[in-house]
Design an enzyme around this catalytic site. Structure first.
Site, PDB file in Angstrom:
ATOM      1  NE  ARG A  30      -8.392   0.717   5.350  1.00 15.55           N
ATOM      2  CZ  ARG A  30      -9.562   0.960   4.768  1.00 15.55           C
ATOM      3  NH1 ARG A  30     -10.427  -0.014   4.604  1.00 15.55           N
ATOM      4  NH2 ARG A  30      -9.873   2.177   4.378  1.00 15.55           N
ATOM      5  CE  LYS A  86      -3.728   8.221  -2.298  1.00 15.92           C
ATOM      6  NZ  LYS A  86      -5.097   7.976  -1.805  1.00 15.92           N
ATOM      7  CG  ASP A 113      -4.991   4.621  -2.259  1.00 18.79           C
ATOM      8  OD1 ASP A 113      -4.121   5.029  -1.451  1.00 18.79           O
ATOM      9  OD2 ASP A 113      -5.752   5.373  -2.891  1.00 18.79           O
TER      10      ASP A 113
HETATM   11 ZN   LIG Z   1      -3.810   5.347   0.576  1.00 20.63          ZN
END
Ligand SMILES: [Zn+2]
Ligand SMILES: *[C@@H]1O[C@H](CO)[C@@H](O)[C@H](O)[C@H]1NC(C)=O
Ligand SMILES: *[C@@H]1O[C@H](CO)[C@@H](O)[C@H](O)[C@H]1NC(C)=O
Length: 519
Positions: free
Chosen positions: A368, A294, A364
């Site tokens: 899930r 990120k 990232d």
């Molecule tokens: Zn993430």
């Protein structure tokens, strides 16, 4: 030092004086303790009319009409959520009174807004009252029931809490202590307190820095709190997850030296033959994004990427305290998502517990991946239904902001129940589509595996994430997926009774949901 002998008005207190002698006094002579009181007033169309709540009316009689006279003198109209403080009404207990505007009387559910305006006004008004008293250094606050003591407790207990435990004690803000005024609504106040305390616990867990809330620390903290309530907490380790073939979950933990954990929590409030509800919470205690790193900007907020896990444990805590007649199994995969030499790389293929293979095109999109295995494991308990909750996609914040949790549900009935719960708590939910088209985006055009964790085409980020999870949720039972990435953190101006920091939303809505289901 002050020792309290009995509670309520006319309480005797023992003061230890400077010369070490003791003295009995009543509250009325203890105004230097500076206790405050929050009372409510309604708005009407007649600008000279003052309509006090029943408790405020009684109080007005107690102080021989001085309350009304003072309101009159200061200009009778007190608008919604506006506050006025009056000193020296001489009730024998409080140094001052904050009168707050509750808005119109007899409000109910606003259908367009999908909110119970009466309750929400009470929460916000009480918060305004407590804040006004706090600002004049009143740290002991009594709050009248306002016609709904549950909402009054929620507004006051939520609004007077902030995360500050790592600040130097002498620099910490002294937070007011709030209590119910009078003898009416005691049970409802207690109910509201349990819900607000649960939400505050979720806020604390979420706001704790990642180095002090690792998978191990989270497990131990939750275990000690829930075990004390008689709830069974099993902390599974990495070897267990390997045995269970949770290759998708474990792939996320590869970049971190913090060992992953998998919490399994059993609350048994109903008979053993009653099928449980499965709650699955995303527990990424820090999400740097992995190799798909990120940007640095607000990466620190990713300490709260275990907000779903926090909501699950806080809801189960409240369920136990309320002795709800329901069985719950809580399942929480816990890991960090970091880049390192051993981290999962974009393009790697991993195998989930149900044998499906996943190309991890974006490391990232790890939520899930850990939920996939937890959903597979949930099916082993043959639940009535499964609800997962996760800070899953930035896209949900783009769609709904921080006004509502996005909900994907295979059951319209459960969706309507959850929506009704949000209307009552003010922490609202909004339904999103769970259509095959979104599954297809995650499965079609994937050449070398069964699924991709990130579709090539842009758009509908929250919906395709739900479509991905749907490939792992058991088709034998209803399933709900809650995306809370938008409601995770500080709100702009949606909720006036939460101060800054992680929000612990929508814990109260989940508790309300369980109350409705178990009623
Ligand atoms: Zn993430
Ligand atoms: C407050 O003012 C209204 C209008 O001036 C008056 O009718 C009423 O008696 C007053 N009440 C008190 C308690 O002073
Ligand atoms: C905390 O603050 C007090 C008062 O300013 C100071 O005396 C003390 O040294 C501080 N403690 C630490 C650990 O810095």
């Amino acid at each position: 030092m002050v020792l309290f002998l009995v509670g309520g008005i006319g309480t005797k207190v023992v003061l230890r004086l400077a010369n070490n002698s003791y003295q009995f006094r009543t509250y009325s002579s203890c105004l230097k303790m500076k206790k405050g009181l929050v009372l409510g007033v309604y708005e009407t169309d007649n600008k000279d009319e003052v309509v006090l709540t029943p408790s405020a009316s009684k109080y007005n009689e107690l102080v021989n009409g001085k309350l009304l006279a003072n309101i009159n003198l200061s200009g009778p109209k007190i608008k919604k959520l506006k506050t006025r403080i009056f000193w020296g009404l001489d009730d024998g207990e409080h140094a001052c009174v904050a009168v707050v505007g509750l808005g119109k009387r007899n409000l109910g559910i606003n259908l367009l807004e999908e909110i119970d305006e009466k309750r929400e006004n009470i929460r916000s008004a009480v918060a305004a009252g407590c804040s006004a008293l706090d600002a004049v250094d009143i740290k002991e606050i009594d709050v009248e029931p306002m016609g709904d003591a549950e909402a009054a407790a929620e507004g006051s207990i939520l609004s007077t809490w902030i995360f500050q435990e790592f600040k130097n004690k002498s620099k910490q803000k002294i937070l007011p202590n709030v209590n119910l005024y009078g003898t009416e609504g005691v049970k409802d106040w207690q109910l509201g307190k349990i819900k607000a305390d649960a939400q505050n616990w979720a806020r604390r867990l979420a706001d704790s820095p990642a180095n002090l809330m690792t998978p191990t620390i989270f497990s131990q903290t939750v275990s000690s709190v829930l075990s004390a309530l008689g709830i069974q907490v099993i902390i599974h380790d990495k070897a267990w997850a390997e045995e269970k073939k949770m290759g998708s979950f474990l792939s996320v933990s590869r970049g971190s030296i913090e060992p992953p954990k998998f919490l399994e929590i059993h609350y048994k409030g109903a008979s053993p033959s009653d099928m449980p509800i499965a709650f699955v919470g995303k527990g990424v205690t820090f999400d740097a994004g992995g190799i798909s790193l990120k940007s640095a900007g607000s990466m620190d907020e990713m300490r709260a990427d275990m907000g779903g896990a926090a909501c699950v444990v806080a809801t189960i805590k409240a369920a136990a305290e309320l002795k709800l007649n329901v069985n719950i199994v809580g399942l929480i995969p816990l890991t960090e998502n970091l880049p390192s030499g051993s981290a999962t790389k974009p393009g790697d293929i991993v195998t989930a517990m149900n044998g499906k293979t996943i190309i991890v095109d974006n490391t990232d999109a790890e939520g899930r991946l850990i939920l996939a295995d937890a959903l597979c494991y949930a099916a082993e308990f043959k639940p009535k239904f499964t609800l997962d909750i996760a800070t899953l996609t930035g896209a949900i914040a783009i769609a709904l902001g921080c006004a509502a949790t996005g909900v994907f549900s295979s059951s319209s009935e459960l969706w309507e129940t959850l929506r009704g719960a949000g209307t009552i708590t003010g922490d609202r939910v909004w339904r999103m589509p769970l259509w095959q088209a979104y599954n297809n985006r995650m499965t079609k055009h994937v050449k070398s595996a069964d699924l991709n964790n990130m579709p090539k085409a842009k758009g509908a980020g929250s919906c395709v994430a739900a479509g991905f999870l749907r490939e792992f949720a058991s088709p034998d039972a209803p399933w709900l997926h809650l995306d809370i990435a938008g409601v995770m953190g500080p709100n702009i101006d949606d909720v006036s009774y939460l101060q800054s920091g992680m929000a612990g939303r929508p814990v109260r809505t989940l508790i309300q949901f369980l109350q409705i289901l178990s009623a």
